[in-house]
Design an enzyme around this catalytic site. Sequence first.
Site, PDB file in Angstrom:
ATOM      1  N   ASN A 277       0.849  -1.195   0.000  1.00 20.38           N
ATOM      2  CA  ASN A 277       0.000   0.000   0.000  1.00 20.38           C
ATOM      3  C   ASN A 277       0.881   1.240   0.000  1.00 20.38           C
ATOM      4  OD1 ASN A 277       0.530   0.824   2.839  1.00 20.38           O
ATOM      5  ND2 ASN A 277      -0.378  -1.175   3.240  1.00 20.38           N
TER       6      ASN A 277
ATOM      7  N   LYS B  97     -10.721  -2.481  18.426  1.00 25.74           N
ATOM      8  CA  LYS B  97      -9.341  -2.906  18.716  1.00 25.74           C
ATOM      9  C   LYS B  97      -9.073  -2.915  20.222  1.00 25.74           C
ATOM     10  CE  LYS B  97      -7.900  -2.438  14.228  1.00 25.74           C
ATOM     11  NZ  LYS B  97      -7.015  -3.211  13.378  1.00 25.74           N
TER      12      LYS B  97
ATOM     13  N   PHE C 212      -3.604   3.686  15.029  1.00 25.50           N
ATOM     14  CA  PHE C 212      -3.733   4.717  13.999  1.00 25.50           C
ATOM     15  C   PHE C 212      -4.767   4.252  12.999  1.00 25.50           C
ATOM     16  CE2 PHE C 212      -0.815   8.342  13.704  1.00 25.50           C
ATOM     17  CZ  PHE C 212      -0.148   8.193  14.910  1.00 25.50           C
TER      18      PHE C 212
ATOM     19  N   LYS D  92     -13.508   1.922  15.476  1.00 25.70           N
ATOM     20  CA  LYS D  92     -12.261   1.151  15.356  1.00 25.70           C
ATOM     21  C   LYS D  92     -11.559   1.063  16.712  1.00 25.70           C
ATOM     22  CE  LYS D  92     -10.316   0.984  11.376  1.00 25.70           C
ATOM     23  NZ  LYS D  92      -9.661   1.358  10.127  1.00 25.70           N
TER      24      LYS D  92
ATOM     25  N   ASP E 152      -4.342  -6.413   5.374  1.00 30.11           N
ATOM     26  CA  ASP E 152      -5.335  -7.254   6.059  1.00 30.11           C
ATOM     27  C   ASP E 152      -5.283  -8.699   5.575  1.00 30.11           C
ATOM     28  OD1 ASP E 152      -6.505  -5.293   7.736  1.00 30.11           O
ATOM     29  OD2 ASP E 152      -7.394  -4.386   5.953  1.00 30.11           O
TER      30      ASP E 152
ATOM     31  N   PRO F   7      -2.880 -11.724  10.874  1.00 27.88           N
ATOM     32  CA  PRO F   7      -3.200 -11.439  12.281  1.00 27.88           C
ATOM     33  C   PRO F   7      -3.342  -9.936  12.494  1.00 27.88           C
ATOM     34  CG  PRO F   7      -0.905 -12.155  12.050  1.00 27.88           C
ATOM     35  CD  PRO F   7      -1.544 -12.319  10.709  1.00 27.88           C
ATOM     36  N   ASP F   8      -4.233  -9.546  13.393  1.00 26.09           N
ATOM     37  CA  ASP F   8      -4.364  -8.127  13.744  1.00 26.09           C
ATOM     38  C   ASP F   8      -3.384  -7.867  14.890  1.00 26.09           C
ATOM     39  OD1 ASP F   8      -5.097  -5.647  14.869  1.00 26.09           O
ATOM     40  OD2 ASP F   8      -7.064  -5.812  13.889  1.00 26.09           O
TER      41      ASP F   8
HETATM   42  N1  CTP Z   1      -3.373  -3.020  12.529  1.00 25.55           N
HETATM   43  C1  CTP Z   1      -2.594  -4.073  12.963  1.00 25.55           C
HETATM   44  N2  CTP Z   1      -2.651  -5.279  12.328  1.00 25.55           N
HETATM   45  C2  CTP Z   1      -3.483  -5.463  11.296  1.00 25.55           C
HETATM   46  C3  CTP Z   1      -4.297  -4.409  10.839  1.00 25.55           C
HETATM   47  C4  CTP Z   1      -4.204  -3.190  11.479  1.00 25.55           C
HETATM   48  O1  CTP Z   1      -1.818  -3.900  13.915  1.00 25.55           O
HETATM   49  N3  CTP Z   1      -3.521  -6.649  10.702  1.00 25.55           N
HETATM   50  C5  CTP Z   1      -3.306  -1.750  13.261  1.00 25.55           C
HETATM   51  C6  CTP Z   1      -2.702  -0.616  12.471  1.00 25.55           C
HETATM   52  O2  CTP Z   1      -1.296  -0.527  12.688  1.00 25.55           O
HETATM   53  C7  CTP Z   1      -3.421   0.594  13.046  1.00 25.55           C
HETATM   54  C8  CTP Z   1      -4.795   0.049  13.381  1.00 25.55           C
HETATM   55  O3  CTP Z   1      -4.631  -1.351  13.522  1.00 25.55           O
HETATM   56  O4  CTP Z   1      -2.860   1.033  14.252  1.00 25.55           O
HETATM   57  C9  CTP Z   1      -5.856   0.337  12.392  1.00 25.55           C
HETATM   58  O5  CTP Z   1      -5.458  -0.074  11.113  1.00 25.55           O
HETATM   59  P1  CTP Z   1      -6.502  -0.154   9.931  1.00 25.55           P
HETATM   60  O6  CTP Z   1      -5.843  -0.714   8.718  1.00 25.55           O
HETATM   61  O7  CTP Z   1      -7.188   1.164   9.825  1.00 25.55           O
HETATM   62  O8  CTP Z   1      -7.505  -1.190  10.596  1.00 25.55           O
HETATM   63  P2  CTP Z   1      -8.282  -2.392  10.022  1.00 25.55           P
HETATM   64  O9  CTP Z   1      -8.624  -3.239  11.186  1.00 25.55           O
HETATM   65  O10 CTP Z   1      -7.520  -3.018   8.925  1.00 25.55           O
HETATM   66  O11 CTP Z   1      -9.604  -1.710   9.478  1.00 25.55           O
HETATM   67  P3  CTP Z   1     -10.123  -1.442   7.988  1.00 25.55           P
HETATM   68  O12 CTP Z   1     -11.141  -2.479   7.797  1.00 25.55           O
HETATM   69  O13 CTP Z   1     -10.662  -0.048   8.058  1.00 25.55           O
HETATM   70  O14 CTP Z   1      -8.931  -1.585   7.088  1.00 25.55           O
END
Ligand code: CTP
Length: 399
Positions: free
Chosen positions: A212, A345, A327, A341, A281, A309-310
Amino acid sequence: MAIAELTGKHLVLGMTGGVACYKIAELTRLLGKAGATVQVVMTEAATQFITPVTMQALSGRPVYTSQWDARIDNNMAHIDLSREADAIVIAPASTDFLAKLAHGMADDLLSTLCVARDCPLLVVPAMNRQMWLNPATQRNVAQLRADDIQVLGPDSGAQACGETGDGRMLEASATYEAIASFFSAKVLTGQRVLITAGPTFEPLDPVRGLTNRSSGKMGFALARAAQQAGAEVHLIAGPVALATPWGVNREDVQTAQQMYEAVMRVVAQQHVFIGVAAVADWRADHVSAHKLKKAPGQALPTFTFIENPDILATVAQLPQAPYCVGFAAESGDLASNGEQKRLRKKVPLLIGNLGPQTFGQDDNEIVLFEASGQTALPRADKHELARTLIAEIARRLVH
Ligand code: CTP
């Protein structure tokens, strides 16, 4: 380098003899660009390496080289020049000058200025490896440290004499960073801060992949600001084209899975976790071992994806979780998306902005989401925002 972060600071920049004098031309420019006023004072030896005319042009102020300079009407140059100084920086600091400082000698304008000072003194040594290792030099440096004089560097590497080793002066940019760091409020002293930054890269085959447009600038600016605030910073970065902030411990990764593993390896020792990375993601469930080739009549490739993984959500759920900051770059309805969000989280603080148009830009406009409500910060340079955020995070740690 941040814009105007040294505004209002008055520095006496003392130059002593050494080839590294050439680096001071660039250092003077960096300090001036950051808003500091720079009063250059040179020893006789320094003028053999670079002219006062050059330093006057770069600093925009007359350069002083002699204690008998008649331009100061009370003939007290040694007092007057440092009266308004926030710090005296000796760069380059020669072996001889370190020895003089350690013994409180005052036989020329610069050494007299140092003895008569009423402000912090920073020295940036520059010398040959053997001169640095000489027991007398080491004794003098230990004495300077004991006298609360900041010793910045030296660096290690190739030297003007052709040898390699410790002793060469920090580069101008590193010297600048160390000076800026000296002036930062130490609101995170004793804290260990883990930061993820940049994009991740999810391979499809040996040459292609998904990524990205995150530049990593905000995460790197936060790492720099946290380091300058006194924290021990571990920065885990995806593929970015950015220099490591001075004093920051950096680890490079490519994929979200690698970033996750790198975070999990060190998270137990951290007080604060700031997830700035734009983590992918999804990743391809199968990465081709060979480059995917096209052939006439062949069907287009299809990919299936599995979820990564998140990282942030996982860290936030750890039994001994550090203070977690997320963020989020949202493309619309920041007010509700940001708060949702944050809740999803399970983090106490989430920084939201309306991206992705801010990706790669030098400035940003952000909103802080937390249980007590939302706070918008005015648009600012990413370095300035980073300093504000670090101060905000530090304030929340003590409460
Ligand atoms: N983040 C993370 N691991 C992931 C996805 C996100 O640690 N696999 C963290 C990012 O570093 C950021 C926060 O989660 O601090 C939000 O990231 P974002 O991409 O906006 O969140 P997503 O859960 O991917 O939501 P979206 O569906 O809007 O993409």
